[in-house]
Design a protein around this motif. Structure first.
Motif, mmCIF file in Angstrom:
data_model
loop_
_atom_site.group_PDB
_atom_site.id
_atom_site.type_symbol
_atom_site.label_atom_id
_atom_site.label_comp_id
_atom_site.label_asym_id
_atom_site.label_seq_id
_atom_site.Cartn_x
_atom_site.Cartn_y
_atom_site.Cartn_z
ATOM 1 N N ASP A 1 44.134 43.897 73.134
ATOM 2 C CA ASP A 1 44.939 42.731 73.488
ATOM 3 C C ASP A 1 45.804 43.097 74.690
ATOM 4 O O ASP A 1 46.782 43.829 74.566
ATOM 5 N N CYS A 2 45.416 42.610 75.875
ATOM 6 C CA CYS A 2 46.151 42.951 77.103
ATOM 7 C C CYS A 2 47.510 42.272 77.183
ATOM 8 O O CYS A 2 48.385 42.736 77.907
ATOM 9 N N ASP A 3 47.704 41.185 76.457
ATOM 10 C CA ASP A 3 49.006 40.518 76.483
ATOM 11 C C ASP A 3 50.064 41.339 75.759
ATOM 12 O O ASP A 3 51.251 41.277 76.088
ATOM 13 N N ASN A 4 49.644 42.108 74.762
ATOM 14 C CA ASN A 4 50.568 42.929 73.982
ATOM 15 C C ASN A 4 50.326 44.424 74.154
ATOM 16 O O ASN A 4 50.974 45.234 73.511
ATOM 17 N N ASN A 5 49.337 44.780 75.000
ATOM 18 C CA ASN A 5 48.979 46.171 75.275
ATOM 19 C C ASN A 5 48.793 46.981 73.989
ATOM 20 O O ASN A 5 49.403 48.032 73.800
ATOM 21 N N ARG A 6 47.921 46.451 73.115
ATOM 22 C CA ARG A 6 47.638 47.157 71.862
ATOM 23 C C ARG A 6 46.243 46.806 71.363
ATOM 24 O O ARG A 6 45.659 45.801 71.749
ATOM 25 N N GLU A 7 45.763 47.662 70.494
ATOM 26 C CA GLU A 7 44.428 47.472 69.927
ATOM 27 C C GLU A 7 44.399 46.253 69.007
ATOM 28 O O GLU A 7 45.375 45.952 68.318
ATOM 29 N N ILE A 8 43.281 45.563 69.004
ATOM 30 C CA ILE A 8 43.039 44.504 68.028
ATOM 31 C C ILE A 8 42.282 45.185 66.893
ATOM 32 O O ILE A 8 41.203 45.743 67.122
ATOM 33 N N ARG B 1 45.255 41.968 87.797
ATOM 34 C CA ARG B 1 46.593 42.552 87.601
ATOM 35 C C ARG B 1 47.023 42.433 86.132
ATOM 36 O O ARG B 1 47.635 43.353 85.585
ATOM 37 N N ALA B 2 46.699 41.304 85.500
ATOM 38 C CA ALA B 2 47.050 41.116 84.083
ATOM 39 C C ALA B 2 46.261 42.082 83.200
ATOM 40 O O ALA B 2 46.817 42.659 82.256
ATOM 41 N N LEU B 3 44.993 42.273 83.512
ATOM 42 C CA LEU B 3 44.182 43.240 82.756
ATOM 43 C C LEU B 3 44.737 44.652 82.946
ATOM 44 O O LEU B 3 44.846 45.426 81.991
ATOM 45 N N TRP B 4 45.094 44.985 84.180
ATOM 46 C CA TRP B 4 45.619 46.318 84.474
ATOM 47 C C TRP B 4 46.939 46.548 83.742
ATOM 48 O O TRP B 4 47.126 47.572 83.087
ATOM 49 N N ALA B 5 47.840 45.585 83.830
ATOM 50 C CA ALA B 5 49.139 45.710 83.160
ATOM 51 C C ALA B 5 48.960 45.784 81.646
ATOM 52 O O ALA B 5 49.767 46.410 80.957
ATOM 53 N N GLY B 6 47.909 45.167 81.144
ATOM 54 C CA GLY B 6 47.668 45.134 79.712
ATOM 55 C C GLY B 6 46.936 46.329 79.151
ATOM 56 O O GLY B 6 46.706 46.412 77.947
ATOM 57 N N GLY B 7 46.497 47.256 79.999
ATOM 58 C CA GLY B 7 45.927 48.488 79.475
ATOM 59 C C GLY B 7 44.450 48.724 79.696
ATOM 60 O O GLY B 7 43.865 49.601 79.061
ATOM 61 N N ILE B 8 43.802 48.003 80.598
ATOM 62 C CA ILE B 8 42.365 48.213 80.796
ATOM 63 C C ILE B 8 42.053 49.586 81.383
ATOM 64 O O ILE B 8 40.925 50.072 81.279
ATOM 65 N N ALA B 9 43.049 50.257 81.942
ATOM 66 C CA ALA B 9 42.829 51.603 82.489
ATOM 67 C C ALA B 9 42.388 52.581 81.409
ATOM 68 O O ALA B 9 41.793 53.614 81.711
#
Length: 160
Positions: free
Chosen positions: A20-27, A85-93
């Motif tokens: 979940d990139c909005d909360n930067n955590r695993e679903i 940018r939203a994906l990057w900020a949310g943890g896709i790295a």
């Protein structure tokens, strides 16, 4: 007595999970079907068989990257760079492989990411709607841009 093979009795494979990139955590795996609206219901059954109804969440999109699904708030009127940018900020790295396991430099910034829909590489300055991405789309690809131009090993199982 021989030991069971790795993964034996573990049930069906769930891939590499979801994020979940909005909360930067695993679903959590047990919540994936609910979050991505993949639960069969009798709402639009076929001959008495439950089916997956049309999705109602049009505020989120999903991208596949290195076997994991990434969920992010996005709409077709956003530019590709805004979504990256939203994906990057949310943890896709976190999809980066260790340098010794990769033949490419890896993603170091949002600009190292390429987004694809209908196998078209989308340009940063264009809105998703230019590519006819529907609201709530769940079938896009995010990939390290360098992989799109990296030489392919002709002996790779991919080509067989």
């Amino acid at each position: 007595m021989a030991e069971p093979a790795a993964g034996a009795d573990s049930g069906p494979s769930l891939g590499k999970g979801a994020w979940d990139c909005d909360n930067n955590r695993e679903i959590p795996p047990e919540k994936e079907a609910e979050v991505f609206e993949e639960l069969a219901t009798m709402e639009l059954s076929f001959e008495g068989i439950p089916t997956i109804p049309p999705r109602k969440d049009t505020a989120h999109m999903a991208f596949y990257c290195n076997g994991c699904r990434y969920r992010v708030a996005a709409t077709p009127d956003m530019t590709v760079s805004q979504v990256k940018r939203a994906l990057w900020a949310g943890g896709i790295a976190r999809a980066n492989k260790a340098p010794e396991l990769s033949s490419t430099p890896g993603m170091k910034d949002w600009s190292d990411l390429a987004l694809l829909y209908a196998m078209q590489v989308m340009e940063d300055d264009q809105q998703l709607s230019v590519y006819h991405v529907p609201p709530g789309c769940k079938v896009m690809v995010a990939i390290e841009a360098a992989k799109l131009s990296a030489p392919q090993d002709p002996d790779s199982a991919y080509w067989n």
